[in-house]
Each structure stands twice: as C-alpha cells, then as structure tokens.
Design a protein around this motif. Structure first.
Motif, PDB file in Angstrom:
ATOM      1  N   UNK A  83       0.659  -1.006  -0.189  1.00 49.14           N
ATOM      2  CA  UNK A  83       0.002  -0.348  -0.030  1.00 49.14           C
ATOM      3  C   UNK A  83       1.129   0.953  -0.048  1.00 49.14           C
ATOM      4  N   UNK A  84       0.672   2.678  -0.853  1.00 44.56           N
ATOM      5  CA  UNK A  84       1.347   3.691  -1.251  1.00 44.56           C
ATOM      6  C   UNK A  84       0.888   4.814  -0.991  1.00 44.56           C
ATOM      7  N   UNK A  85       0.942   5.509  -0.092  1.00 44.98           N
ATOM      8  CA  UNK A  85       0.584   6.511   0.496  1.00 44.98           C
ATOM      9  C   UNK A  85       1.443   7.344   0.863  1.00 44.98           C
ATOM     10  N   UNK A  86       1.190   8.637   0.439  1.00 43.49           N
ATOM     11  CA  UNK A  86       2.250  10.267   1.079  1.00 43.49           C
ATOM     12  C   UNK A  86       2.251  10.199   2.305  1.00 43.49           C
ATOM     13  N   UNK A  87       3.675  10.494   2.458  1.00 48.71           N
ATOM     14  CA  UNK A  87       3.801  11.096   3.936  1.00 48.71           C
ATOM     15  C   UNK A  87       4.757  11.833   3.947  1.00 48.71           C
ATOM     16  N   UNK A  88       5.213  12.204   5.134  1.00 47.57           N
ATOM     17  CA  UNK A  88       5.895  13.697   5.044  1.00 47.57           C
ATOM     18  C   UNK A  88       5.948  14.560   6.279  1.00 47.57           C
ATOM     19  N   UNK A  89       6.857  15.740   6.666  1.00 50.39           N
ATOM     20  CA  UNK A  89       7.779  16.296   5.880  1.00 50.39           C
ATOM     21  C   UNK A  89       8.907  15.351   6.017  1.00 50.39           C
ATOM     22  N   UNK A  90      10.417  15.374   5.277  1.00 50.73           N
ATOM     23  CA  UNK A  90       9.745  15.962   3.540  1.00 50.73           C
ATOM     24  C   UNK A  90       8.937  15.060   2.673  1.00 50.73           C
ATOM     25  N   UNK A  91       8.376  15.463   1.522  1.00 47.97           N
ATOM     26  CA  UNK A  91       7.544  14.031   1.054  1.00 47.97           C
ATOM     27  C   UNK A  91       8.125  13.825   0.354  1.00 47.97           C
ATOM     28  N   UNK A  92       7.231  12.457   1.178  1.00 45.75           N
ATOM     29  CA  UNK A  92       7.991  11.347   0.487  1.00 45.75           C
ATOM     30  C   UNK A  92       7.082  10.445   0.350  1.00 45.75           C
ATOM     31  N   UNK A  93       6.906   8.850  -0.004  1.00 48.61           N
ATOM     32  CA  UNK A  93       5.803   7.915  -0.188  1.00 48.61           C
ATOM     33  C   UNK A  93       5.929   7.270   0.355  1.00 48.61           C
ATOM     34  N   UNK A  94       5.132   6.297   1.809  1.00 49.04           N
ATOM     35  CA  UNK A  94       5.431   5.426   2.575  1.00 49.04           C
ATOM     36  C   UNK A  94       4.789   4.476   1.708  1.00 49.04           C
ATOM     37  N   UNK A  95       5.435   2.960   1.848  1.00 54.09           N
ATOM     38  CA  UNK A  95       5.046   1.636   1.652  1.00 54.09           C
ATOM     39  C   UNK A  95       4.835   0.827   2.530  1.00 54.09           C
ATOM     40  N   UNK A  96       3.768   0.373   2.688  1.00 50.69           N
ATOM     41  CA  UNK A  96       3.534  -0.469   3.657  1.00 50.69           C
ATOM     42  C   UNK A  96       3.147  -1.912   3.149  1.00 50.69           C
ATOM     43  N   UNK A  97       4.344  -2.901   3.473  1.00 46.75           N
ATOM     44  CA  UNK A  97       3.880  -4.578   2.752  1.00 46.75           C
ATOM     45  C   UNK A  97       2.916  -5.215   3.982  1.00 46.75           C
ATOM     46  N   UNK A  98       2.015  -6.370   2.836  1.00 45.23           N
ATOM     47  CA  UNK A  98       1.258  -6.984   3.786  1.00 45.23           C
ATOM     48  C   UNK A  98       1.864  -8.234   3.246  1.00 45.23           C
ATOM     49  N   UNK A  99       2.417  -9.472   4.184  1.00 45.07           N
ATOM     50  CA  UNK A  99       3.054 -10.223   3.338  1.00 45.07           C
ATOM     51  C   UNK A  99       1.899 -11.487   3.967  1.00 45.07           C
ATOM     52  N   UNK A 100       1.393 -11.944   2.799  1.00 45.18           N
ATOM     53  CA  UNK A 100       0.106 -12.881   2.585  1.00 45.18           C
ATOM     54  C   UNK A 100      -0.046 -13.861   3.293  1.00 45.18           C
ATOM     55  N   UNK A 101       0.308 -13.999   4.597  1.00 48.02           N
ATOM     56  CA  UNK A 101       0.371 -14.874   5.583  1.00 48.02           C
ATOM     57  C   UNK A 101      -0.632 -13.436   6.381  1.00 48.02           C
ATOM     58  N   UNK A 102      -0.247 -12.400   6.190  1.00 45.77           N
ATOM     59  CA  UNK A 102      -1.075 -11.070   7.234  1.00 45.77           C
ATOM     60  C   UNK A 102      -1.742 -10.807   6.864  1.00 45.77           C
ATOM     61  N   UNK A 103      -2.262 -10.748   5.411  1.00 47.92           N
ATOM     62  CA  UNK A 103      -3.313 -10.516   4.939  1.00 47.92           C
ATOM     63  C   UNK A 103      -4.382 -11.730   5.339  1.00 47.92           C
ATOM     64  N   UNK A 104      -4.109 -12.985   5.147  1.00 44.45           N
ATOM     65  CA  UNK A 104      -5.280 -13.375   5.545  1.00 44.45           C
ATOM     66  C   UNK A 104      -5.611 -13.217   7.058  1.00 44.45           C
ATOM     67  N   UNK A 105      -5.075 -12.978   7.876  1.00 50.08           N
ATOM     68  CA  UNK A 105      -5.192 -12.917   9.343  1.00 50.08           C
ATOM     69  C   UNK A 105      -6.262 -11.338   9.153  1.00 50.08           C
TER      70      UNK A 105
END
Ligand code: ZN
Length: 178
Positions: free
Chosen positions: A152-174
């Motif tokens: 999942x990708x969303x803006x964050x900052x400052x300074x402006x940047x991209x936040x990338x949150x990774x979800x492994x398949x196992x976590x997605x099921x939970x």
C-alpha cells in the motif's frame, strides 16, 4: 508550517475530495510509534521519543503503520529513506544498508510481465510528488520469487515522500477478519 502541510489544502481542492476529509496522523518512520498528540510536532521535536532514532512523519490515518508492519519510506528520487524493523526482517536487509539505495533493489513488482512493471514505481513517484490518493501494487522481495505481497502506497512527510506498507500473504489472511 512546513511546505508539506501548506500544500495540502490546495491539493485537496484540485482533487475535489474536500467532502471526504482525509484524516492525517503522525508516526515514527523507524519504530512506528504514534506521536503523543495529533498536533504537528515542533520542527525541533521531530525525533521520536520512543526509539530516539526515527523522525516523526505524517501520513493518511487509513494507512498508518504499527510496529508490527513492514514499511519503507521512499523519497522522490526512488531512494529508501527508512525501513521498519519488520521490513528489515522481511527483506533480509539492515536499515543502514538500505538507506539511500534504490527501492528497486529491495522490492520489485511481482509480475513484471503481467503488469507493465511501472505500476509500483509510478505509485511511489505519484505519492512522493504530491498525490494524496493511496494506491496499491503486488510486489515481491527483489531476491525471492513466489512471494507475493500487497504494497500500500501513500504520501508521508515532511519532507514529502512515499510510505510503502508491505503485507505478507500470511498477514493478509489474518487481517481479512477485520
Ligand atoms: Zn521511533
């Protein structure tokens, strides 16, 4: 007031999303500890009080990571600026080795032939350059095939940047339960 905050109202207006107000919250780019209050921290108080290492960053509340999340902060030049502890484990890389490396050396699109391969990079570039809309892509660690993670990708900052949150398949099921 920072450049990041100042630019937000204008962006909202352009995108016509003023009616569905996006909520924002602060978190530590290293340990994900939430800021003590929702107020923007003073520029001199941006260092996280929990770990003493990370910088407090603001992002959309609907993507706000916790200390159990694997997340990365990527700047507009597609270089890694922060790696959470969970992401260091998931990607088998120490944060100090990852800083200022291209994100493509850690995480790549899962199906280079199925997608154009530019979806993930485009979403990061878009978030890092001002888009408030969250995006997602299916990715894998650069050195592992057969592992598909939702990013999942969303803006964050400052300074402006991209936040990338990774979800492994196992976590997605939970998490499918909530
Ligand atoms: Zn911290």
């Amino acid at each position: 007031m920072s450049e990041f905050q100042r630019s937000r109202p204008a962006l909202r207006l352009v995108q016509g999303t003023a009616s569905e107000a996006v909520e924002w919250a602060w978190f530590c780019g290293h340990c994900a500890a939430p800021a003590p209050t929702d107020e923007a921290p003073a520029p001199t108080a941006r260092v996280c009080r929990s770990c003493g290492l990370g910088l407090l960053l603001e992002t959309r509340r609907d993507i706000l990571p916790t200390d159990r999340d694997a997340f990365l902060v990527i700047d507009h030049a597609m270089l890694v600026q922060a790696v959470s502890r969970r992401a260091q484990t998931l990607l088998a890389v120490a944060e100090e080795k990852a800083i200022n490396r291209p994100v493509a050396e850690l995480v790549v699109p899962a199906d280079a032939e199925a997608q154009s391969g530019t979806g993930f990079a485009a979403a990061i570039a878009s978030a890092a350059s001002g888009s408030e809309e969250p995006a997602s892509a299916i990715v894998r660690p650069w050195n592992t095939f057969g592992v598909r993670m939702r990013a999942r990708i969303a803006p964050c900052g400052p300074p402006r940047a991209a936040l990338v949150v990774l979800q492994a398949p196992r976590e997605r099921r939970l998490r499918a339960v909530d």
